[in-house]
Scaffold this active site. Structure first.
Site, mmCIF file in Angstrom:
data_model
loop_
_atom_site.group_PDB
_atom_site.id
_atom_site.type_symbol
_atom_site.label_atom_id
_atom_site.label_comp_id
_atom_site.label_asym_id
_atom_site.label_seq_id
_atom_site.Cartn_x
_atom_site.Cartn_y
_atom_site.Cartn_z
ATOM 1 N N LYS A 194 0.822 -1.221 0.000
ATOM 2 C CA LYS A 194 0.000 0.000 0.000
ATOM 3 C C LYS A 194 0.849 1.262 0.000
ATOM 4 O O LYS A 194 0.632 2.156 -0.808
ATOM 5 C CB LYS A 194 -0.892 0.069 1.257
ATOM 6 C CG LYS A 194 -2.008 -0.937 1.320
ATOM 7 C CD LYS A 194 -2.992 -0.585 2.437
ATOM 8 C CE LYS A 194 -2.403 -0.522 3.836
ATOM 9 N NZ LYS A 194 -1.876 -1.790 4.345
ATOM 10 N N ARG A 216 -10.334 1.120 7.724
ATOM 11 C CA ARG A 216 -9.930 -0.251 8.033
ATOM 12 C C ARG A 216 -11.125 -1.102 8.429
ATOM 13 O O ARG A 216 -10.986 -2.315 8.582
ATOM 14 C CB ARG A 216 -9.014 -0.266 9.263
ATOM 15 C CG ARG A 216 -7.552 0.049 9.086
ATOM 16 C CD ARG A 216 -6.808 -1.063 8.406
ATOM 17 N NE ARG A 216 -5.513 -1.365 8.971
ATOM 18 C CZ ARG A 216 -4.384 -0.720 8.700
ATOM 19 N NH1 ARG A 216 -4.388 0.306 7.913
ATOM 20 N NH2 ARG A 216 -3.258 -1.110 9.230
HETATM 21 P P1 AMP Z 1 -0.204 0.390 8.591
HETATM 22 O O1 AMP Z 1 0.976 1.273 8.495
HETATM 23 O O2 AMP Z 1 -1.327 0.800 7.686
HETATM 24 O O3 AMP Z 1 0.142 -1.062 8.473
HETATM 25 O O4 AMP Z 1 -0.794 0.575 10.085
HETATM 26 C C1 AMP Z 1 -0.012 0.246 11.208
HETATM 27 C C2 AMP Z 1 -0.879 0.236 12.472
HETATM 28 O O5 AMP Z 1 -1.460 1.528 12.680
HETATM 29 C C3 AMP Z 1 -2.058 -0.728 12.435
HETATM 30 O O6 AMP Z 1 -1.698 -2.043 12.788
HETATM 31 C C4 AMP Z 1 -2.982 -0.084 13.460
HETATM 32 O O7 AMP Z 1 -2.524 -0.322 14.780
HETATM 33 C C5 AMP Z 1 -2.789 1.404 13.182
HETATM 34 N N1 AMP Z 1 -3.725 1.905 12.152
HETATM 35 C C6 AMP Z 1 -3.410 2.386 10.914
HETATM 36 N N2 AMP Z 1 -4.512 2.785 10.255
HETATM 37 C C7 AMP Z 1 -5.558 2.544 11.088
HETATM 38 C C8 AMP Z 1 -6.960 2.729 10.986
HETATM 39 N N3 AMP Z 1 -7.531 3.233 9.875
HETATM 40 N N4 AMP Z 1 -7.725 2.381 12.038
HETATM 41 C C9 AMP Z 1 -7.187 1.865 13.156
HETATM 42 N N5 AMP Z 1 -5.882 1.653 13.327
HETATM 43 C C10 AMP Z 1 -5.053 1.987 12.303
#
Ligand code: AMP
Length: 194
Positions: free
Chosen positions: A13, A88
Site C-alpha cells: 500500500k 480499516r
Molecule cells: P499500517 O501502516 O497501515 O500497516 O498501520 C499500522 C498500524 O497503525 C495498524 O496495525 C494499526 O494499529 C494502526 N492503524 C493504521 N490505520 C488505522 C486505521 N484506519 N484504524 C485503526 N488503526 C489503524
C-alpha cells in the site's frame, strides 16, 4: 481524484500510494505513518495508541478520525488524495462517508491490492529486519493478518456495492503493479468523467 487503498500488511500500500500520488499529482495520506509519527514524537495521542500499534490492534476510531481530519480536508480542497490504510473497518467507512458528504468530497474509487498470505508474511518479515518496525515481527504479523480478515476484508463487499472497486494482483514486482494500477485508475476515471 479521491482514492482509498485497501490491502493487508505487506501488500505494498505505502509503496504504491507514493507512486499514485506522484503520477496523479495528489496527496498521499497514510494513517499508519501519521499514527507512528505521534508515537515517535511521544505526543498525548502517541502515548495513548502506542500499545495498540505495537500489538497490531486497530487504534480507536475517534483517534484515527482526529488525526486524519485536517490532512484529508486540506487535500479534498486541493487536487485530492490517496488514502493509505483508512478506512480499516466498515464503521470507519460509514463515519468517513458522512464527513466527506458534508464536505462535498465523497470517495469514488477503492483499490484493493491482492497478495497471498505466504508472500505477505515474507515481505513483512523482510521489512521488519530492514526497518526494525515493532509490529513487523513474527508474533504480531499473524495477528495483523487476522485483524485484516475479520475487520477489513468486509470493506471489499461494502465498496463493491457502492463505489468503483478495482482489484489489482499485488504479488508482482513493484513496477508491474504500479503500471496495472495506473492503467486501471485511468480507465475508471474516464468512465466516471464520461
Ligand atoms: P499500517 O501502516 O497501515 O500497516 O498501520 C499500522 C498500524 O497503525 C495498524 O496495525 C494499526 O494499529 C494502526 N492503524 C493504521 N490505520 C488505522 C486505521 N484506519 N484504524 C485503526 N488503526 C489503524
Amino acid at each position: 481524484m479521491r482514492l482509498l487503498l485497501i490491502g493487508p500488511p505487506g501488500s505494498g500500500k505505502g509503496t504504491q500510494a507514493v507512486r499514485i500520488a506522484e503520477h496523479f499529482g495528489i496527496a498521499h495520506i497514510s494513517s499508519g505513518d501519521l499514527l507512528r509519527r505521534h508515537v515517535a514524537e511521544e505526543t498525548a495521542i502517541g502515548r495513548t495508541i502506542k500499545e495498540y500499534v505495537a500489538r497490531g490492534d486497530l487504534v480507536p476510531d475517534g483517534i484515527v478520525m482526529d488525526v486524519l481530519r485536517k490532512p484529508v480536508s486540506a487535500a479534498s480542497q486541493a487536487n485530492g488524495y490517496v488514502l493509505d490504510g483508512f478506512p480499516r473497518t466498515v464503521e470507519q467507512a460509514e463515519a468517513a462517508y458522512l464527513v466527506a458528504k458534508a464536505l462535498g468530497a465523497s470517495v469514488r474509487i477503492a483499490l484493493y491490492l491482492d497478495v497471498g498470505r505466504d508472500e505477505l508474511i515474507r515481505r513483512v518479515l523482510a521489512r521488519g529486519r530492514e526497518t526494525g518496525r515493532a509490529d513487523d515481527t513474527e508474533e504480531v504479523i499473524n495477528h495483523r493478518l487476522q485483524v485484516f480478515e475479520d475487520h477489513t476484508r468486509p470493506l471489499l463487499d461494502y465498496y463493491a456495492e457502492r463505489e468503483e472497486l478495482i482489484t489489482v494482483n499485488g504479488a508482482r514486482p513493484v513496477d508491474e503493479v504500479a503500471w496495472s494500477v495506473t492503467v486501471q485508475l485511468q480507465r475508471v476515471q474516464r468512465q466516471l468523467n464520461g
